[in-house]
Design a protein around this motif. Sequence first.
Motif, PDB file in Angstrom:
ATOM      1  N   LYS A  55      30.621  -4.379 -17.792  1.00 60.08           N
ATOM      2  CA  LYS A  55      31.069  -3.151 -17.123  1.00 60.08           C
ATOM      3  C   LYS A  55      30.977  -1.927 -18.016  1.00 60.08           C
ATOM      4  O   LYS A  55      30.944  -0.811 -17.531  1.00 60.08           O
ATOM      5  CB  LYS A  55      32.515  -3.328 -16.643  1.00 60.08           C
ATOM      6  CG  LYS A  55      32.680  -4.341 -15.522  1.00 60.08           C
ATOM      7  CD  LYS A  55      32.113  -3.814 -14.211  1.00 60.08           C
ATOM      8  CE  LYS A  55      33.016  -2.742 -13.611  1.00 60.08           C
ATOM      9  NZ  LYS A  55      32.539  -2.304 -12.284  1.00 60.08           N
ATOM     10  N   ILE A  58      26.906  -1.170 -17.526  1.00 57.24           N
ATOM     11  CA  ILE A  58      26.661  -0.692 -16.162  1.00 57.24           C
ATOM     12  C   ILE A  58      28.003  -0.690 -15.448  1.00 57.24           C
ATOM     13  O   ILE A  58      28.558  -1.757 -15.167  1.00 57.24           O
ATOM     14  CB  ILE A  58      25.673  -1.610 -15.401  1.00 57.24           C
ATOM     15  CG1 ILE A  58      24.370  -1.788 -16.192  1.00 57.24           C
ATOM     16  CG2 ILE A  58      25.405  -1.060 -14.011  1.00 57.24           C
ATOM     17  CD1 ILE A  58      23.504  -0.564 -16.282  1.00 57.24           C
ATOM     18  N   ASP A  59      28.528   0.486 -15.155  1.00 56.67           N
ATOM     19  CA  ASP A  59      29.892   0.562 -14.631  1.00 56.67           C
ATOM     20  C   ASP A  59      29.968   0.702 -13.120  1.00 56.67           C
ATOM     21  O   ASP A  59      31.002   1.091 -12.577  1.00 56.67           O
ATOM     22  CB  ASP A  59      30.661   1.692 -15.308  1.00 56.67           C
ATOM     23  CG  ASP A  59      30.096   3.079 -15.001  1.00 56.67           C
ATOM     24  OD1 ASP A  59      29.002   3.157 -14.392  1.00 56.67           O
ATOM     25  OD2 ASP A  59      30.740   4.078 -15.362  1.00 56.67           O
ATOM     26  N   TYR A  60      28.887   0.383 -12.421  1.00 57.54           N
ATOM     27  CA  TYR A  60      28.932   0.425 -10.964  1.00 57.54           C
ATOM     28  C   TYR A  60      29.865  -0.668 -10.439  1.00 57.54           C
ATOM     29  O   TYR A  60      30.039  -1.711 -11.081  1.00 57.54           O
ATOM     30  CB  TYR A  60      27.532   0.207 -10.368  1.00 57.54           C
ATOM     31  CG  TYR A  60      26.491   1.225 -10.789  1.00 57.54           C
ATOM     32  CD1 TYR A  60      26.847   2.545 -11.077  1.00 57.54           C
ATOM     33  CD2 TYR A  60      25.153   0.864 -10.909  1.00 57.54           C
ATOM     34  CE1 TYR A  60      25.890   3.477 -11.460  1.00 57.54           C
ATOM     35  CE2 TYR A  60      24.189   1.794 -11.292  1.00 57.54           C
ATOM     36  CZ  TYR A  60      24.556   3.090 -11.578  1.00 57.54           C
ATOM     37  OH  TYR A  60      23.618   3.998 -11.959  1.00 57.54           O
ATOM     38  N   LYS A  64      28.628  -3.690  -5.371  1.00 54.02           N
ATOM     39  CA  LYS A  64      27.379  -2.958  -5.174  1.00 54.02           C
ATOM     40  C   LYS A  64      26.304  -3.411  -6.161  1.00 54.02           C
ATOM     41  O   LYS A  64      25.133  -3.564  -5.805  1.00 54.02           O
ATOM     42  CB  LYS A  64      27.623  -1.455  -5.344  1.00 54.02           C
ATOM     43  CG  LYS A  64      26.398  -0.586  -5.176  1.00 54.02           C
ATOM     44  CD  LYS A  64      26.687   0.869  -5.541  1.00 54.02           C
ATOM     45  CE  LYS A  64      27.685   1.500  -4.590  1.00 54.02           C
ATOM     46  NZ  LYS A  64      27.868   2.953  -4.878  1.00 54.02           N
ATOM     47  N   TRP A  65      26.700  -3.642  -7.422  1.00 56.84           N
ATOM     48  CA  TRP A  65      25.737  -3.895  -8.491  1.00 56.84           C
ATOM     49  C   TRP A  65      25.271  -5.346  -8.554  1.00 56.84           C
ATOM     50  O   TRP A  65      24.082  -5.622  -8.726  1.00 56.84           O
ATOM     51  CB  TRP A  65      26.338  -3.478  -9.833  1.00 56.84           C
ATOM     52  CG  TRP A  65      25.504  -3.813 -11.028  1.00 56.84           C
ATOM     53  CD1 TRP A  65      25.828  -4.643 -12.057  1.00 56.84           C
ATOM     54  CD2 TRP A  65      24.185  -3.349 -11.324  1.00 56.84           C
ATOM     55  NE1 TRP A  65      24.819  -4.714 -12.983  1.00 56.84           N
ATOM     56  CE2 TRP A  65      23.797  -3.922 -12.552  1.00 56.84           C
ATOM     57  CE3 TRP A  65      23.293  -2.498 -10.675  1.00 56.84           C
ATOM     58  CZ2 TRP A  65      22.559  -3.687 -13.132  1.00 56.84           C
ATOM     59  CZ3 TRP A  65      22.053  -2.251 -11.258  1.00 56.84           C
ATOM     60  CH2 TRP A  65      21.698  -2.840 -12.468  1.00 56.84           C
ATOM     61  N   GLU A 268      19.998   7.430 -12.352  1.00 62.14           N
ATOM     62  CA  GLU A 268      20.752   8.634 -12.692  1.00 62.14           C
ATOM     63  C   GLU A 268      20.240   9.276 -13.984  1.00 62.14           C
ATOM     64  O   GLU A 268      19.486   8.673 -14.749  1.00 62.14           O
ATOM     65  CB  GLU A 268      22.235   8.328 -12.801  1.00 62.14           C
ATOM     66  CG  GLU A 268      22.657   7.390 -13.914  1.00 62.14           C
ATOM     67  CD  GLU A 268      24.169   7.172 -13.910  1.00 62.14           C
ATOM     68  OE1 GLU A 268      24.918   8.165 -14.013  1.00 62.14           O
ATOM     69  OE2 GLU A 268      24.593   6.001 -13.795  1.00 62.14           O
TER      70      GLU A 268
END
Length: 353
Positions: A55, A58-60, A64-65, A268
């Motif tokens: 996390k 990649i903190d999505y 969703k992730w 992003e």
Amino acid sequence: MLDARPTATCPAHAPADHPKVTTEKVGVLLANLGTPDDYSYWPMRRYLSEFLSDKRVIDYPAWKWQPLLQLIILSKRPFASGEAYKSIWNHDKGESPLMTITKDQTAKMAESLTALYGDQVMVDFCMRYGNPSTKSKVEAMIAAGCRKILFVPLYPQYAGATSATANDAFFRALMEQTWQPAARTIEPYFDQPEYIDALARSVEEAYAKADKKPDILVCSYHGMPKRYLMQGDPYHCQCQKTTRLLRERLGWDESQITTTFQSVFGPEEWLRPYTVEHVAELAKQGKKNIAVIAPAFSADCIETLEEINEEIQESFIHAGGESFTYVPCLNDGAAHIAALTKVVQANLRGWLD
């Protein structure tokens, strides 16, 4: 690593049936990012899944992730990443260059710290992702009698996705211990004079060997989403300061050095300028001879040996560049080991003096 064999005795004044207790040591545990066990599909998939499920990386939201990661990304990416690893693999030893170099760094740090502290210290290394795990090495140090452990993430600049997640793994390992050792983690050492001097000497050596003197030095740091900077992560600022201190140590003006960021991933915006784009711009601006150094990496790895030396170099040459000099990471060089020893010494004060 350094004298991992525990010696155990019954405590003084204890009854004869008291369990033996190992002789106390201080552990110094070096930590690096990690490496797959092999470049074939399943080892690559396991490694990438662990890394990209973090996390802090990649903190999505997981809902969703994880479907995207497990069903789409990890069905294809292990093949491409495996080919990249294969191109740099240490086939003689059956391991990645990062593993080879980290072992060499650990052995030399053990020699250096033994000269200072004798058999009072135990030096070893772990990886945040893959093997050897942080948990396994913490357990081994405690079993060997380490009642104090200094945890040393090998990242000069602090970032949540590197230093912090390594510390997280260390603290999680301690949570499982009945008798926890005293524990310390080091501060980032991006501005330590010995580290800056080691970087500068590596640049001077590379420039002295270059066929053509580079017009500019590109300091390429691992990137991260710009959003993390806006949330308060100090990494960007520490990278900029590293470049400035390096420039001052070399006695250069600002036109001779620049800061960029590599390894962009996802849709992003990340920290800019992007290395792969910036080197092409330099070539178009007439900077036909450049050098690239990666000050955020303590050891050469996939991001330096494959990404910089292949992808980024190709971008530069394709845009009209002529001479590309890669300045290797500090690795297990004497100046780097001396700099790391200074950092460790400072953090052992009060434990070992």
